[in-house]
Design a protein around this motif. Structure first.
Motif, PDB file in Angstrom:
ATOM      1  N   ASN A  85      55.581  -0.782  89.159  1.00  0.00           N
ATOM      2  CA  ASN A  85      55.935  -1.805  88.163  1.00  0.00           C
ATOM      3  C   ASN A  85      56.901  -2.861  88.709  1.00  0.00           C
ATOM      4  O   ASN A  85      57.440  -3.654  87.945  1.00  0.00           O
ATOM      5  N   GLY A  86      57.140  -2.862  90.029  1.00  0.00           N
ATOM      6  CA  GLY A  86      58.002  -3.888  90.625  1.00  0.00           C
ATOM      7  C   GLY A  86      57.256  -5.204  90.799  1.00  0.00           C
ATOM      8  O   GLY A  86      56.025  -5.228  90.922  1.00  0.00           O
ATOM      9  N   LYS A  87      57.997  -6.301  90.851  1.00  0.00           N
ATOM     10  CA  LYS A  87      57.371  -7.622  90.976  1.00  0.00           C
ATOM     11  C   LYS A  87      57.531  -8.215  92.366  1.00  0.00           C
ATOM     12  O   LYS A  87      56.797  -9.125  92.745  1.00  0.00           O
ATOM     13  N   LYS A  88      58.494  -7.704  93.148  1.00  0.00           N
ATOM     14  CA  LYS A  88      58.689  -8.181  94.510  1.00  0.00           C
ATOM     15  C   LYS A  88      58.284  -7.093  95.486  1.00  0.00           C
ATOM     16  O   LYS A  88      58.658  -5.932  95.310  1.00  0.00           O
ATOM     17  N   PRO A  89      57.522  -7.440  96.539  1.00  0.00           N
ATOM     18  CA  PRO A  89      57.100  -6.412  97.505  1.00  0.00           C
ATOM     19  C   PRO A  89      58.282  -5.871  98.291  1.00  0.00           C
ATOM     20  O   PRO A  89      59.185  -6.611  98.668  1.00  0.00           O
ATOM     21  N   VAL A  90      58.268  -4.563  98.523  1.00  0.00           N
ATOM     22  CA  VAL A  90      59.317  -3.941  99.338  1.00  0.00           C
ATOM     23  C   VAL A  90      58.917  -3.916 100.810  1.00  0.00           C
ATOM     24  O   VAL A  90      59.765  -3.881 101.698  1.00  0.00           O
ATOM     25  N   TYR A  91      57.602  -3.925 101.079  1.00  0.00           N
ATOM     26  CA  TYR A  91      57.097  -3.980 102.452  1.00  0.00           C
ATOM     27  C   TYR A  91      55.886  -4.903 102.494  1.00  0.00           C
ATOM     28  O   TYR A  91      55.082  -4.923 101.558  1.00  0.00           O
ATOM     29  N   THR A  92      55.754  -5.644 103.587  1.00  0.00           N
ATOM     30  CA  THR A  92      54.649  -6.599 103.741  1.00  0.00           C
ATOM     31  C   THR A  92      54.105  -6.516 105.158  1.00  0.00           C
ATOM     32  O   THR A  92      54.858  -6.347 106.114  1.00  0.00           O
ATOM     33  N   SER A  93      52.798  -6.662 105.293  1.00  0.00           N
ATOM     34  CA  SER A  93      52.171  -6.694 106.612  1.00  0.00           C
ATOM     35  C   SER A  93      50.980  -7.633 106.577  1.00  0.00           C
ATOM     36  O   SER A  93      50.106  -7.519 105.704  1.00  0.00           O
ATOM     37  N   ILE A  94      50.939  -8.577 107.531  1.00  0.00           N
ATOM     38  CA  ILE A  94      49.824  -9.522 107.652  1.00  0.00           C
ATOM     39  C   ILE A  94      49.329  -9.505 109.093  1.00  0.00           C
ATOM     40  O   ILE A  94      50.109  -9.723 110.018  1.00  0.00           O
ATOM     41  N   LYS A  95      48.039  -9.232 109.279  1.00  0.00           N
ATOM     42  CA  LYS A  95      47.443  -9.236 110.619  1.00  0.00           C
ATOM     43  C   LYS A  95      46.074  -9.892 110.563  1.00  0.00           C
ATOM     44  O   LYS A  95      45.426  -9.932 109.516  1.00  0.00           O
ATOM     45  N   SER A  96      45.630 -10.422 111.724  1.00  0.00           N
ATOM     46  CA  SER A  96      44.336 -11.096 111.780  1.00  0.00           C
ATOM     47  C   SER A  96      43.647 -10.807 113.108  1.00  0.00           C
ATOM     48  O   SER A  96      44.202 -10.139 113.984  1.00  0.00           O
ATOM     49  N   THR A 115      63.656   0.765 108.355  1.00  0.00           N
ATOM     50  CA  THR A 115      64.388   1.168 107.151  1.00  0.00           C
ATOM     51  C   THR A 115      64.003   2.593 106.751  1.00  0.00           C
ATOM     52  O   THR A 115      62.918   3.079 107.097  1.00  0.00           O
ATOM     53  N   SER A 116      64.873   3.245 106.027  1.00  0.00           N
ATOM     54  CA  SER A 116      64.604   4.623 105.585  1.00  0.00           C
ATOM     55  C   SER A 116      63.487   4.643 104.550  1.00  0.00           C
ATOM     56  O   SER A 116      63.410   3.766 103.679  1.00  0.00           O
ATOM     57  N   MET A 117      62.623   5.620 104.665  1.00  0.00           N
ATOM     58  CA  MET A 117      61.575   5.799 103.669  1.00  0.00           C
ATOM     59  C   MET A 117      62.182   6.447 102.427  1.00  0.00           C
ATOM     60  O   MET A 117      62.957   7.394 102.535  1.00  0.00           O
ATOM     61  N   LYS A 118      61.850   5.922 101.265  1.00  0.00           N
ATOM     62  CA  LYS A 118      62.414   6.428 100.017  1.00  0.00           C
ATOM     63  C   LYS A 118      61.317   7.034  99.157  1.00  0.00           C
ATOM     64  O   LYS A 118      60.231   6.464  99.013  1.00  0.00           O
ATOM     65  N   ALA A 119      61.614   8.185  98.599  1.00  0.00           N
ATOM     66  CA  ALA A 119      60.653   8.841  97.719  1.00  0.00           C
ATOM     67  C   ALA A 119      60.462   8.023  96.448  1.00  0.00           C
ATOM     68  O   ALA A 119      61.367   7.312  96.006  1.00  0.00           O
ATOM     69  N   GLY A 120      59.268   8.133  95.869  1.00  0.00           N
ATOM     70  CA  GLY A 120      59.009   7.427  94.622  1.00  0.00           C
ATOM     71  C   GLY A 120      57.547   7.060  94.472  1.00  0.00           C
ATOM     72  O   GLY A 120      56.696   7.400  95.295  1.00  0.00           O
ATOM     73  N   ASP A 121      57.248   6.337  93.398  1.00  0.00           N
ATOM     74  CA  ASP A 121      55.892   5.873  93.110  1.00  0.00           C
ATOM     75  C   ASP A 121      55.755   4.412  93.537  1.00  0.00           C
ATOM     76  O   ASP A 121      56.624   3.584  93.251  1.00  0.00           O
ATOM     77  N   TYR A 122      54.649   4.106  94.205  1.00  0.00           N
ATOM     78  CA  TYR A 122      54.433   2.775  94.757  1.00  0.00           C
ATOM     79  C   TYR A 122      53.012   2.297  94.460  1.00  0.00           C
ATOM     80  O   TYR A 122      52.130   3.089  94.095  1.00  0.00           O
ATOM     81  N   THR A 123      52.805   0.997  94.649  1.00  0.00           N
ATOM     82  CA  THR A 123      51.483   0.384  94.494  1.00  0.00           C
ATOM     83  C   THR A 123      51.193  -0.485  95.709  1.00  0.00           C
ATOM     84  O   THR A 123      52.014  -1.324  96.079  1.00  0.00           O
ATOM     85  N   LEU A 124      50.039  -0.258  96.328  1.00  0.00           N
ATOM     86  CA  LEU A 124      49.591  -1.093  97.442  1.00  0.00           C
ATOM     87  C   LEU A 124      48.610  -2.132  96.916  1.00  0.00           C
ATOM     88  O   LEU A 124      47.646  -1.794  96.209  1.00  0.00           O
ATOM     89  N   LYS A 125      48.859  -3.394  97.255  1.00  0.00           N
ATOM     90  CA  LYS A 125      47.916  -4.471  96.946  1.00  0.00           C
ATOM     91  C   LYS A 125      47.495  -5.102  98.271  1.00  0.00           C
ATOM     92  O   LYS A 125      48.334  -5.555  99.038  1.00  0.00           O
ATOM     93  N   LYS A 143      45.978   0.148  94.868  1.00  0.00           N
ATOM     94  CA  LYS A 143      45.992   1.616  94.827  1.00  0.00           C
ATOM     95  C   LYS A 143      47.414   2.134  94.670  1.00  0.00           C
ATOM     96  O   LYS A 143      48.321   1.719  95.388  1.00  0.00           O
ATOM     97  N   ASP A 144      47.609   3.037  93.708  1.00  0.00           N
ATOM     98  CA  ASP A 144      48.905   3.690  93.503  1.00  0.00           C
ATOM     99  C   ASP A 144      49.018   4.911  94.420  1.00  0.00           C
ATOM    100  O   ASP A 144      48.021   5.591  94.687  1.00  0.00           O
ATOM    101  N   PHE A 145      50.221   5.167  94.886  1.00  0.00           N
ATOM    102  CA  PHE A 145      50.453   6.363  95.695  1.00  0.00           C
ATOM    103  C   PHE A 145      51.897   6.811  95.517  1.00  0.00           C
ATOM    104  O   PHE A 145      52.744   6.060  95.023  1.00  0.00           O
ATOM    105  N   THR A 146      52.169   8.041  95.931  1.00  0.00           N
ATOM    106  CA  THR A 146      53.496   8.636  95.756  1.00  0.00           C
ATOM    107  C   THR A 146      54.016   9.149  97.087  1.00  0.00           C
ATOM    108  O   THR A 146      53.271   9.766  97.858  1.00  0.00           O
TER     109      THR A 146
END
Length: 201
Positions: A85-96, A115-125, A143-146
């Motif tokens: 439910n966050g609006k700003k991405p915590v991690y980003t990756s762009i490759k071509s 950065t340290s990996m933090k437990a929780g629920d996330y969404t990949l777009k 896709k949601d993942f935990t």
């Protein structure tokens, strides 16, 4: 397929006359075999998203599947991970300029950049663009993942960048604590001297 130039009789004659070094050249040619002339429509699936590591560095792995017998070239990926439910991405990756072989899987890593990996629920777009059969195709995945607490804890312990950052942070805290202690001692000394001065007057 590999091709090699056939040795000529002239070269063989030179070898018999005392020449001991001969250069022979070979080269490889990529060949794409087709069983039919029917155009195969490309398709991509996002199978799963899991935390992991590459070279002892934390990543989030997105597993893409090309389930068709068609080569995908000029593959571009724009991946963003959000807290649930966050609006700003915590991690980003762009490759071509990647490729995905026919009937294969591509594990796409999204780096946590030390950065340290933090437990929780996330969404990949994820947005994927690829060229197949001289046509540009686009896919959009969500896709949601935990990430479980034990997973995050174990991965952080073996991540070399997280260890380095933790050590640097510890030294920073020690220096800040020492500076605060010195300031407090100076203030106490000044207060004591000021009281003595006032009592003498």
């Amino acid at each position: 397929m590999t091709f090699q130039q056939k040795s000529s009789e002239v070269n063989q004659d030179k070898a018999k006359n005392g020449t001991t070094v001969q250069n022979e050249y070979s080269y490889a040619v990529a060949i794409l075999l087709k069983e039919t002339d029917k155009v195969v429509d490309p398709n991509l699936n996002l199978l799963q998203v899991n935390p992991g590591q590459i070279n002892y560095r934390n990543v989030i792995n997105a597993e893409l599947q090309n389930d068709q017998s068609v080569l995908m070239s000029k593959v571009s990926v724009d991946a963003k991970i959000y807290s649930k439910n966050g609006k700003k991405p915590v991690y980003t990756s762009i490759k071509s300029d990647m490729q995905i072989a026919p009937n294969s899987h591509l594990t796409y890593p999204i780096s946590l950049n030390g950065t340290s990996m933090k437990a929780g629920d996330y969404t990949l777009k994820m947005k994927v663009t690829a060229t197949a059969n001289k046509q540009v195709k686009k896919w959009t995945f969500t896709k949601d993942f935990t990430i479980k607490s034990k997973q995050a804890r174990d991965l952080n312990k073996s991540d070399v960048d997280v260890k380095a950052n933790t050590n640097n942070s510890n030294w920073l805290y020690i220096l800040i604590g020492a500076a605060l202690l010195i300031i407090i001692i100076i203030l106490i000394v000044v207060i004591i001297l000021q009281r003595k001065k006032n009592s003498n007057q």
